[in-house]
Design a protein around this motif. Structure first.
Motif, PDB file in Angstrom:
ATOM      1  N   ILE A 261      15.393 -23.719  -8.728  1.00  0.00           N
ATOM      2  CA  ILE A 261      15.135 -24.010  -7.315  1.00  0.00           C
ATOM      3  C   ILE A 261      16.050 -23.205  -6.410  1.00  0.00           C
ATOM      4  O   ILE A 261      15.615 -22.600  -5.424  1.00  0.00           O
ATOM      5  N   VAL A 262      17.347 -23.187  -6.732  1.00  0.00           N
ATOM      6  CA  VAL A 262      18.337 -22.518  -5.884  1.00  0.00           C
ATOM      7  C   VAL A 262      18.050 -21.023  -5.753  1.00  0.00           C
ATOM      8  O   VAL A 262      18.224 -20.435  -4.680  1.00  0.00           O
ATOM      9  N   PHE A 263      17.577 -20.378  -6.822  1.00  0.00           N
ATOM     10  CA  PHE A 263      17.379 -18.935  -6.789  1.00  0.00           C
ATOM     11  C   PHE A 263      15.960 -18.510  -6.401  1.00  0.00           C
ATOM     12  O   PHE A 263      15.723 -17.315  -6.213  1.00  0.00           O
ATOM     13  N   ASN A 264      15.037 -19.466  -6.262  1.00  0.00           N
ATOM     14  CA  ASN A 264      13.656 -19.070  -6.008  1.00  0.00           C
ATOM     15  C   ASN A 264      12.971 -19.779  -4.841  1.00  0.00           C
ATOM     16  O   ASN A 264      11.926 -19.310  -4.390  1.00  0.00           O
ATOM     17  N   PHE A 265      13.544 -20.887  -4.338  1.00  0.00           N
ATOM     18  CA  PHE A 265      12.879 -21.655  -3.287  1.00  0.00           C
ATOM     19  C   PHE A 265      13.875 -21.993  -2.181  1.00  0.00           C
ATOM     20  O   PHE A 265      15.080 -21.976  -2.390  1.00  0.00           O
TER      21      PHE A 265
ATOM     22  N   ARG B 222       0.661 -21.923  -2.935  1.00  0.00           N
ATOM     23  CA  ARG B 222       2.100 -21.753  -2.762  1.00  0.00           C
ATOM     24  C   ARG B 222       2.809 -23.110  -2.712  1.00  0.00           C
ATOM     25  O   ARG B 222       3.848 -23.314  -3.358  1.00  0.00           O
ATOM     26  N   LEU B 223       2.247 -24.051  -1.940  1.00  0.00           N
ATOM     27  CA  LEU B 223       2.843 -25.382  -1.835  1.00  0.00           C
ATOM     28  C   LEU B 223       2.796 -26.107  -3.176  1.00  0.00           C
ATOM     29  O   LEU B 223       3.752 -26.777  -3.568  1.00  0.00           O
ATOM     30  N   ALA B 224       1.691 -25.960  -3.895  1.00  0.00           N
ATOM     31  CA  ALA B 224       1.533 -26.627  -5.187  1.00  0.00           C
ATOM     32  C   ALA B 224       2.602 -26.161  -6.178  1.00  0.00           C
ATOM     33  O   ALA B 224       3.210 -26.972  -6.889  1.00  0.00           O
ATOM     34  N   TRP B 225       2.855 -24.859  -6.224  1.00  0.00           N
ATOM     35  CA  TRP B 225       3.888 -24.339  -7.118  1.00  0.00           C
ATOM     36  C   TRP B 225       5.280 -24.781  -6.660  1.00  0.00           C
ATOM     37  O   TRP B 225       6.138 -25.126  -7.484  1.00  0.00           O
ATOM     38  N   ASP B 226       5.503 -24.770  -5.337  1.00  0.00           N
ATOM     39  CA  ASP B 226       6.797 -25.174  -4.780  1.00  0.00           C
ATOM     40  C   ASP B 226       7.134 -26.616  -5.181  1.00  0.00           C
ATOM     41  O   ASP B 226       8.217 -26.885  -5.712  1.00  0.00           O
ATOM     42  N   ILE B 227       6.200 -27.530  -4.961  1.00  0.00           N
ATOM     43  CA  ILE B 227       6.415 -28.937  -5.315  1.00  0.00           C
ATOM     44  C   ILE B 227       6.559 -29.080  -6.822  1.00  0.00           C
ATOM     45  O   ILE B 227       7.405 -29.834  -7.318  1.00  0.00           O
ATOM     46  N   GLY B 228       5.748 -28.342  -7.568  1.00  0.00           N
ATOM     47  CA  GLY B 228       5.800 -28.421  -9.026  1.00  0.00           C
ATOM     48  C   GLY B 228       7.158 -28.062  -9.589  1.00  0.00           C
ATOM     49  O   GLY B 228       7.703 -28.776 -10.441  1.00  0.00           O
ATOM     50  N   PHE B 229       7.739 -26.968  -9.107  1.00  0.00           N
ATOM     51  CA  PHE B 229       9.049 -26.557  -9.609  1.00  0.00           C
ATOM     52  C   PHE B 229      10.162 -27.481  -9.119  1.00  0.00           C
ATOM     53  O   PHE B 229      11.138 -27.725  -9.821  1.00  0.00           O
TER      54      PHE B 229
END
Length: 281
Positions: A264-268, A212-219
């Motif tokens: 980012i605004v709509f997903n994180f 989850r963190l890897a995808w978060d930072i990636g995006f």
């Protein structure tokens, strides 16, 4: 895509960096200061910024019309000298002045601006760029207790010049040339938006970070950077890039800035999310 080798290399370098502005502005303050993800994000951006400095140094050296060893070596010698002078001045002069006059907010404000402009001018005198000097001036104060105060007080000024930065970017965009490179722009934009999150996710997972963190930072890092624009400006001044390739990078930057921000605004979690579930200040 039909560009020569030197332009292709510089375009590739420009795609390497991610936006510090978007990454930090859309990261909740609590995450930025108190969590592992914030530390990881800032760490990656700082490493990219240092690499960007080396790229800017290389382009400046190549743009002086001579590629002899001394021309390449001079900036690499001057950079440590600038860093040494800067950190010594912070330790023995600037911090002492700030500690003595910290009650006077106007004084602190002017001292911070003067420090930034002064080190920028010193960098220019040593054969480096103003941008490199200003960046090092900021780093030299980053670990001091007064850095948060300076950052908060300079925020209106930062946002003001940020607006001018994007205004200048738009004003310099040649629409006529854009019509010639719109297909490469679409290809590079899709490559950055789809490729960077996957690559960051793969690399961070190999470092034992959670999926989850890897995808978060990636995006959050899935765009190109303001430094990419500085690289193109310097490369164009040094006659290392044509207007066509510079417009390609500028257009890709604008497209990835906009689309990545929406992702980012709509997903994180971020401070300006539309959803209450994702809004974190």
């Amino acid at each position: 895509l039909g560009f020569n080798n030197s332009e292709a290399i510089i375009i590739g370098l420009c795609l390497m960096f991610s936006s510090t502005i978007i990454g930090i502005k859309l990261l909740p303050t609590t995450v930025l200061h108190h969590r592992h993800s914030g530390e990881l994000m800032v760490g990656i951006l700082l490493i990219q910024d240092f690499i960007a400095i080396l790229v800017l140094l290389a382009i400046e050296s190549l743009g002086k019309g001579s590629t002899d060893f001394l021309t390449m070596l001079t900036p690499l010698i001057m950079l440590p000298i600038l860093v040494g002078i800067t950190f010594a001045a912070v330790k023995y002069v600037v911090l002492r002045l700030m500690a003595r006059f910290d009650r006077f907010h106007e004084y602190m404000f002017l001292l911070a601006i003067g420090w930034c402009l002064g080190i920028g001018e010193l960098a220019h005198l040593l054969g480096l760029s103003y941008e490199i000097g200003a960046f090092i001036a900021g780093i030299s104060l980053a670990s001091s207790p007064i850095s948060q105060f300076i950052a908060l007080n300079l925020k209106p000024l930062r946002d003001f010049f940020l607006i001018l930065f994007f205004f200048t970017l738009g004003a310099q965009l040649n629409i006529v040339v854009l019509s010639e490179v719109w297909i490469p722009v679409l290809i590079l934009t899709a490559t950055v938006l789809l490729g960077k999150p996957v690559i960051f996710r793969f690399l961070l997972r190999r470092l034992s970070e959670s999926n989850r963190l890897a995808w978060d930072i990636g995006f959050r890092l899935g765009q190109i950077s303001e430094f990419s624009l500085l690289v193109t400006f310097l490369a164009q001044d040094a006659a290392l890039m044509s207007e066509r390739s510079a417009v390609l990078v500028q257009s890709t930057a604008i497209a990835t800035f906009a689309l990545s921000s929406y992702i980012i605004v709509f997903n994180f979690q971020n401070p300006i999310a539309v959803s209450d579930k994702l809004r974190r200040d």
